[in-house]
Design a protein around this motif. Sequence first.
Motif: not given
Length: 231
Positions: A142-149, A228-229
């Motif tokens: 999954x990917x979170x904010x600022x491109x973190x995976x 996400x989203x």
Amino acid sequence: MSDIGDWFRSIPAITRYWFAATVAVPLIGKLGLISPAYFVLWPEAFLYRFQIWRPITATFFFPVGPGTGFLYLVNLYFLYQYSTRLETGAFDGRPADYLFMLLFNWICIVITGLAMDMQLLMIPLIMSVLYVWAQLNRDMIVSFWFGTRFKACYLPWVILGFNYIIGGSYPMDLGGRNFLSTPQFLYRWLPSRRGGVSGFGMPPASVRRAADQNGGGGRHNWGQGFRLGDQ
């Protein structure tokens, strides 16, 4: 308005009522129709004054204001996304099992809240659903904010830290014995639409089919992941 109505009606039933209550109760408190002091979980009021509604209202209430509005909206989004994914995924066609899982999580959270003087239970219940989803999809990227995976199994802890920053184990056994079974009265109220495993201590059918296709071992190929989203 018709578009909003169509979107709301498209939400799975249990998630829809949960989402609606999580919007309505804070709004009632914000408008001053009922004092927010009556919504939070106060052990003394619950245990000694017999204000038995408090565990329920504390599950839906959140003090929305200039300093908490963003945190509230983010967790409302998490409620919609991950409850919908569970209700239409692992618990598809089994609303009684999903409701029983939520009730079990809620009872555990209420007991913990009374013991630790937790006045607001909205975020803990949402986090419990997110944790279950993450464990069922633990190897998904999954990917979170600022491109973190990262793998989905780490998502609850990332969001827990995120909530802590901006706001100032529900164990899931995917094998072994079925220690918790959904009560029969829930099946009479919310009948299953297809066959499946009863209770939530056993792996869902989709997980078991994937294991069988892989010869009972190895990891399931969850694909390339998503942001996400994304639906």
